[in-house]
Design an enzyme around this catalytic site. Structure first.
Site, PDB file in Angstrom:
ATOM      1  N   SER A 152     -28.134  -1.508   0.604  1.00  0.00           N
ATOM      2  CA  SER A 152     -27.318  -0.649  -0.887  1.00  0.00           C
ATOM      3  C   SER A 152     -28.296   1.004  -0.572  1.00  0.00           C
ATOM      4  O   SER A 152     -27.722   1.771   0.310  1.00  0.00           O
ATOM      5  CB  SER A 152     -29.019  -1.380  -1.377  1.00  0.00           C
ATOM      6  OG  SER A 152     -28.588  -0.954  -3.554  1.00  0.00           O
ATOM      7  N   TYR A 153     -29.576   1.231  -1.323  1.00  0.00           N
ATOM      8  CA  TYR A 153     -30.429   2.276  -0.925  1.00  0.00           C
ATOM      9  C   TYR A 153     -30.677   2.486   0.734  1.00  0.00           C
ATOM     10  O   TYR A 153     -31.250   3.587   0.993  1.00  0.00           O
ATOM     11  CB  TYR A 153     -31.270   2.193  -1.186  1.00  0.00           C
ATOM     12  CG  TYR A 153     -32.177   3.772  -1.363  1.00  0.00           C
ATOM     13  CD1 TYR A 153     -31.237   5.042  -2.148  1.00  0.00           C
ATOM     14  CD2 TYR A 153     -32.557   4.292  -1.100  1.00  0.00           C
ATOM     15  CE1 TYR A 153     -31.320   6.292  -2.070  1.00  0.00           C
ATOM     16  CE2 TYR A 153     -33.119   5.762  -1.209  1.00  0.00           C
ATOM     17  CZ  TYR A 153     -32.962   6.923  -1.953  1.00  0.00           C
ATOM     18  OH  TYR A 153     -33.205   8.289  -2.209  1.00  0.00           O
TER      19      TYR A 153
END
Length: 442
Positions: free
Chosen positions: A179-180
């Site tokens: 994800s991030y």
């Protein structure tokens, strides 16, 4: 005969104790996790605690480290970071996805994850940046410091952590996340390589980077989410076409979507309402867990488990309950600042609508073009246990894009066996098998 038998037992017992003491002696005994509450018996060692990355500011990062379950001295070191930004790598990576344990259905114990990545590597999970999970700072401004500061803190963390665990200084190092972490991991890799370039002594033995369902660029990943909704029949043709034609996502940011028109905003709002709360956008094929029901069951010591397509969709609530037990925090040497609020999880598979593969695939192709990498393995299926594990392509013998069939945003959670195969191939430098014969390790 009796004396000989007794002697062999005593020698064996003493030898086991000496081996255990020697293993622990090289590492910080104060960080040794003897046993977690409700944990099954295991043969590998676990450590948890804090590393001070800025003593003057009072900034410390919490970590959980688990050695490989077999021959840890021969296996690499893998760092895992969750995204968010602001989500816990200990709660997410370690106790929901790829670590050795999952919470039990009553939230008061643990059971083994048979597909844990510590079958292939030693695993290090860090709650980063400060403010995530049990990591903290005594300086308020540190909680709004940005990605560059987070990368610098993680570089400092790695240097100091390796002082605690010196035998890992020369070990192959892999950086992974999801994800991030599509921002965190590349920036950390740059920070470590920059350190290596200027260091006349120790250098990080960085061997590879892997990021799953990464958030790379919002101008690609945001429209890819709505394309995913449309392609999976979750929104109408009319609404999908409106978003594609009316929305300009160039230079898009979540805080100031300055170049998005009112008609675009109305269309995306309607799309989000249609998809609704009864679909988990991180895994659109799973059922959802109802918070009010599961929280009551946990308080009553009932099993909160709800199985959908082979996974427990209520695991996040069971995990939160477990991590907020005082005896668990004590065993992990966590929460040394006695935070006045409960621990919480948050301040790419082909079923993920949040950061779907559509945007990532395009960005990887464009990156390969920018680096002038040619296709070395054409796009095609890879196999696991005689079945299609996903699809992959390789550029320049260095850059690989791979999907995991049937997986979600949290790939190891949704498809643990295929995810372990993918990870094991990565750390061993092996290409994913493109034929139907199972690999020798299956």
């Amino acid at each position: 005969m009796g004396n000989k038998a007794w002697f062999s037992v005593v020698v064996g017992f003493v030898w086991l104790i000496l081996v255990n003491v020697n293993n622990v002696g090289a590492y910080p005994v104060e960080d040794l996790v003897v046993k977690l509450p409700g944990q099954p018996k295991v043969s590998f060692s676990q450590y948890a605690g804090y590393v001070d990355v800025d003593f003057n500011a009072g900034r410390s990062l919490f970590y959980y480290f688990v050695e490989a379950d077999n021959e840890p001295h021969k296996k690499p070191l893998t760092l895992w970071l969750n995204g968010g930004p602001g989500c816990s790598s200990v709660g997410g990576g370690a106790f929901t996805e790829l670590g050795p344990f999952y919470p039990t259905g009553d939230g008061r114990g643990l059971h083994r994850n048979s597909m844990s990545w510590n079958r292939a590597s030693n695993l290090l999970f860090v709650e980063s940046p400060a403010g995530v999970g049990w990591s903290y700072s005594n300086t308020t401004s540190d909680y709004n410091s940005g990605d560059a500061a987070a990368a610098n803190d993680m570089r400092e963390f790695m240097l100091k952590w390796l002082e605690k665990f010196p035998t890992y200084k020369s070990r192959d190092l892999f950086l992974t996340g999801e994800s991030y972490a599509g921002h965190y991991i590349p920036q950390l890799a740059i920070a470590l390589l920059d350190y290596n370039e200027h260091s006349t002594g120790f250098k990080f033995n960085l061997k590879g980077v892997a990021i799953g369902n990464p958030l790379l660029r919002l101008d690609r990943d945001i429209p890819a989410s709505y394309e995913f909704f449309w392609s999976h029949g979750m929104i109408s043709d009319e609404l999908g076409l409106t978003i594609m034609n009316e929305c300009d996502f160039d230079d898009y940011s979540l805080e100031t979507p300055h170049n998005v028109t009112e008609s675009c905003t109305n269309a995306t709002t309607e799309a989000n309402q249609i998809v609704g709360d009864y679909i988990d956008q991180y895994d659109v094929i799973l059922d959802v867990c109802y918070p009010s029901i599961v929280e009551q069951e946990l308080r009553l010591r009932k099993l909160a488990t709800k199985i959908s397509l082979g996974v427990d969709v209520c695991m996040s609530y069971e995990r939160r309950f477990y991590f907020n037990l005082p005896e668990v925090q004590h065993a992990l040497h966590a929460n040394r600042t006695k935070l006045p609020y409960p621990w919480s999880m948050c301040s790419r598979g082909d079923q993920d609508s949040v950061v779907p593969l559509l945007g990532s695939r395009t960005l990887i192709r464009e990156l390969a073009h920018e680096l002038k990498f040619k296709i070395t393995v054409p796009y095609g299926a890879w196999f696991h246990k005689g079945q299609v594990g996903g699809w992959a392509t390789e550029y320049g013998n260095l850059l690989t894009f791979a999907t995991v069939r049937g997986a979600s945003h949290m790939v190891p959670f949704a498809q643990p066996s295929r995810a372990l195969h993918l990870f094991s191939s990565f750390v061993h430098g092996r290409r994913l098998p493109n034929n139907t014969r199972p690999s020798i390790d299956d």
